[in-house]
Design a protein around this motif. Sequence first.
Motif, PDB file in Angstrom:
ATOM      1  N   LEU A  53      -5.068  -2.619   5.296  1.00  0.00           N
ATOM      2  CA  LEU A  53      -5.173  -3.367   6.538  1.00  0.00           C
ATOM      3  C   LEU A  53      -6.347  -2.862   7.374  1.00  0.00           C
ATOM      4  O   LEU A  53      -6.945  -1.824   7.082  1.00  0.00           O
ATOM      5  N   GLU A  54      -6.650  -3.589   8.431  1.00  0.00           N
ATOM      6  CA  GLU A  54      -7.777  -3.219   9.287  1.00  0.00           C
ATOM      7  C   GLU A  54      -7.598  -1.843   9.904  1.00  0.00           C
ATOM      8  O   GLU A  54      -8.569  -1.151  10.187  1.00  0.00           O
ATOM      9  N   ASN A  55      -6.360  -1.447  10.128  1.00  0.00           N
ATOM     10  CA  ASN A  55      -6.102  -0.129  10.713  1.00  0.00           C
ATOM     11  C   ASN A  55      -6.049   0.975   9.665  1.00  0.00           C
ATOM     12  O   ASN A  55      -5.723   2.114   9.965  1.00  0.00           O
ATOM     13  N   GLY A  56      -6.361   0.628   8.400  1.00  0.00           N
ATOM     14  CA  GLY A  56      -6.403   1.609   7.331  1.00  0.00           C
ATOM     15  C   GLY A  56      -5.082   1.850   6.625  1.00  0.00           C
ATOM     16  O   GLY A  56      -5.028   2.622   5.667  1.00  0.00           O
ATOM     17  N   VAL A  57      -4.033   1.189   7.068  1.00  0.00           N
ATOM     18  CA  VAL A  57      -2.715   1.353   6.466  1.00  0.00           C
ATOM     19  C   VAL A  57      -2.631   0.556   5.170  1.00  0.00           C
ATOM     20  O   VAL A  57      -3.120  -0.578   5.089  1.00  0.00           O
ATOM     21  N   ARG A  59      -0.616  -1.635   2.596  1.00  0.00           N
ATOM     22  CA  ARG A  59       0.556  -2.506   2.569  1.00  0.00           C
ATOM     23  C   ARG A  59       0.912  -2.808   1.116  1.00  0.00           C
ATOM     24  O   ARG A  59       0.180  -3.536   0.427  1.00  0.00           O
ATOM     25  N   LYS A  85       4.111   2.649   8.737  1.00  0.00           N
ATOM     26  CA  LYS A  85       3.020   2.472   9.696  1.00  0.00           C
ATOM     27  C   LYS A  85       2.492   1.040   9.724  1.00  0.00           C
ATOM     28  O   LYS A  85       1.564   0.736  10.480  1.00  0.00           O
ATOM     29  N   ASP A  86       3.070   0.154   8.918  1.00  0.00           N
ATOM     30  CA  ASP A  86       2.616  -1.232   8.860  1.00  0.00           C
ATOM     31  C   ASP A  86       3.038  -1.957  10.136  1.00  0.00           C
ATOM     32  O   ASP A  86       4.231  -2.026  10.446  1.00  0.00           O
ATOM     33  N   PRO A  87       2.087  -2.516  10.899  1.00  0.00           N
ATOM     34  CA  PRO A  87       2.449  -3.164  12.164  1.00  0.00           C
ATOM     35  C   PRO A  87       3.268  -4.440  11.975  1.00  0.00           C
ATOM     36  O   PRO A  87       3.930  -4.897  12.908  1.00  0.00           O
TER      37      PRO A  87
END
Length: 288
Positions: A53-57, A59, A85-87
């Motif tokens: 993801l864009e935040n580096g997490v 998925r 940590k996945d939003p």
Amino acid sequence: MNGNLNIVDTQVHIGPGGIAETLAAMDALGIQTVVIDEYWLKDFFAYYPHHILENGVARPVCPTAELASQMYPDRFSWVLRVNYKDPDYQNIIKMVKHSPHGKAIRIIPGMNPKDVQAFANDEYDHILRTVTDHQLPLYLYLPDQPDLIAKCAKKYPELQIIIDHCGLYNNAMRQGLRNGTILTPNQQLEMFDRILQLSIHPNVYLKWAHYSSMFEIPAFPGEELWPLLRSAIKHYGADRIIWASDFSVNQSDENWGELLYSLKSNFDLKKEELAAILGANARKILNL
């Protein structure tokens, strides 16, 4: 298949591909259903397949498992790993709930000491609450942490918690993840006894998997493992234990057939106990 047995293997890693080969092996062994935890072995700790993801997490996704269950709906189902940590965790868990072949959520804090600490600090609670709200079972990989599992079971009494892999590390895993800590065989049995004591929580179930590695006893013919399984039955009852081969990452070199026949040739098991552990319990708990 297999007379009165309707066998379910509750954890197998496949992908990318491998559906036809897995199905052929299932037919040869008399395994009716496999629950896929999709995990590509290209990089042990990278947990492919996933999207970054864009935040580096990372998925996790399960394209092979979804394809297998679409092609052979009576033979394959799947669980999905969720990154705490996945939003967008809520929608992911909701998607699993409403997928015909999505049967459980899996979390693996035990693969990283920092994640164990995060679990201890309640940083997984949003996942636990949402899984509970959606009435999905939880595969929980949190070895050697009976106190944390007990805390979770008390806090979320409606959550069905399936303890992965007898609730234990083997010493190779301990050396890699816990700064060289190892247990003697007697200490390992003491740790297992603490896992067995978790049976006082009615929402806790035990996955009988990786037993040959955890106890350093060959799975087949496996007579030395019989008393350990009998002790698990004494505590949990035969109706709260499910079997998994996890043969694709088996650390003791037994093949799928040897892991299956470690139970089928266990003459200490009553017929109804064998049927429960090898399939009936999984069908009830996972709604197969």
